[in-house]
Design a protein around this motif. Structure first.
Motif: not given
Ligand SMILES: [Zn+2]
Ligand SMILES: [Zn+2]
Lengths: 172, 172
Positions: B77-83
């Motif tokens: 449930g960790i919020t992950i954002r990948v750029l």
């Protein structure tokens, strides 16, 4: 107060002649903006703050003003050592030949793997490290970062790693 | 005490299964060394320490165990954002498709210049940054560095830069 900061790139392209010819500060006639602080001018400032030694460990080195900074420090008697990757020391526009010709000590990592670091240590006290290769594309176009710190916990490991890599690449 | 350390690569190749299947810690039968701390296992440890968010901004991402770490965090449930960089999101072995398929939010820098960063921010508190791309070659072969710090003077600029780049690359 210890230096501890981050610079992001690309950097605006401005005149940096005042770093190299102090007399011309107010009289430069080039078409670039003058008197503007940028990430790149701050990087040059910190490199030119060296008073005894500069150890540079970068994958690729073709940016002309960074090369001029090293030549200026060399003329002031600062001990400079440059460690770079063999594969990229031969590419177009590299400054490695210019530095060598001026008498600056350069070693190339000859292994088949990449020497992919992009860091420099000023006076064994100030660390400059990040994603930025010392190329015009990195400085003027790419999205890049550089971290500049005097924190000994961060600086000392790089001082030791430079020494280790330098000795490992002794050409003799 | 705040985390403030440097890891150098290449990292010794050891078993990291215990990060992903805690039950098998003492029973893994793979041929790699077990129970050894390395630069790579420390990197995995810090990434997996995320308890609320993980923002990743890397030029290239093909290392399988780093991808598994993100999938595990995502399942918690960790919020992950990948750029990442567009040019390298399509190469052989990239993990970007795997992450997207699992429902992790990925954006690609579509500009013609390189998004050359290699950093991650854990819980907006811990910065992981350096020369290391998230590839097996970088981890196991190249000479690379990573700096890991909780120093707010260094972390906060990266928190803000991630947010700026993320909004600039909104695909809608
Ligand atoms: Zn000018
Ligand atoms: Zn194993």
């Amino acid at each position: 107060r210890a230096i501890n900061k981050v610079l992001f790139f690309p950097s605006e392209v401005t005149c940096v002649e005042h770093f190299f010819s102090p007399l011309s500060t107010h009289s430069c006639l080039c078409p670039l903006p003058h008197g503007v602080e940028t990430s790149f001018s701050r990087l040059l400032h910190y490199i030119l703050s060296a008073s005894s030694s500069l150890n540079v460990c970068v994958f690729s080195f073709s940016e002309v003003n960074l090369s001029r900074a090293l030549l200026l420090l060399h003329s002031r008697g600062i001990t400079i050592r440059v460690l770079t990757d063999r594969d990229y020391s031969a590419i177009n526009g590299t400054q490695i030949g210019v530095l060598r010709k001026a008498g600056i000590c350069v070693r190339c990592d000859r292994t088949s793997v990449h020497m992919h670091h992009k860091f420099a240590v000023v006076d064994e006290r100030l660390l400059i490290t990040g994603s930025l290769n010392w190329t015009q594309t990195a400085v003027q176009r790419n999205k890049e970062n550089i971290l500049i710190t005097e924190d000994p916990e961060l600086v000392q490991p790089f001082v030791k790693e430079f020494q280790r890599l330098w000795l490992n690449n002794n050409p003799t």
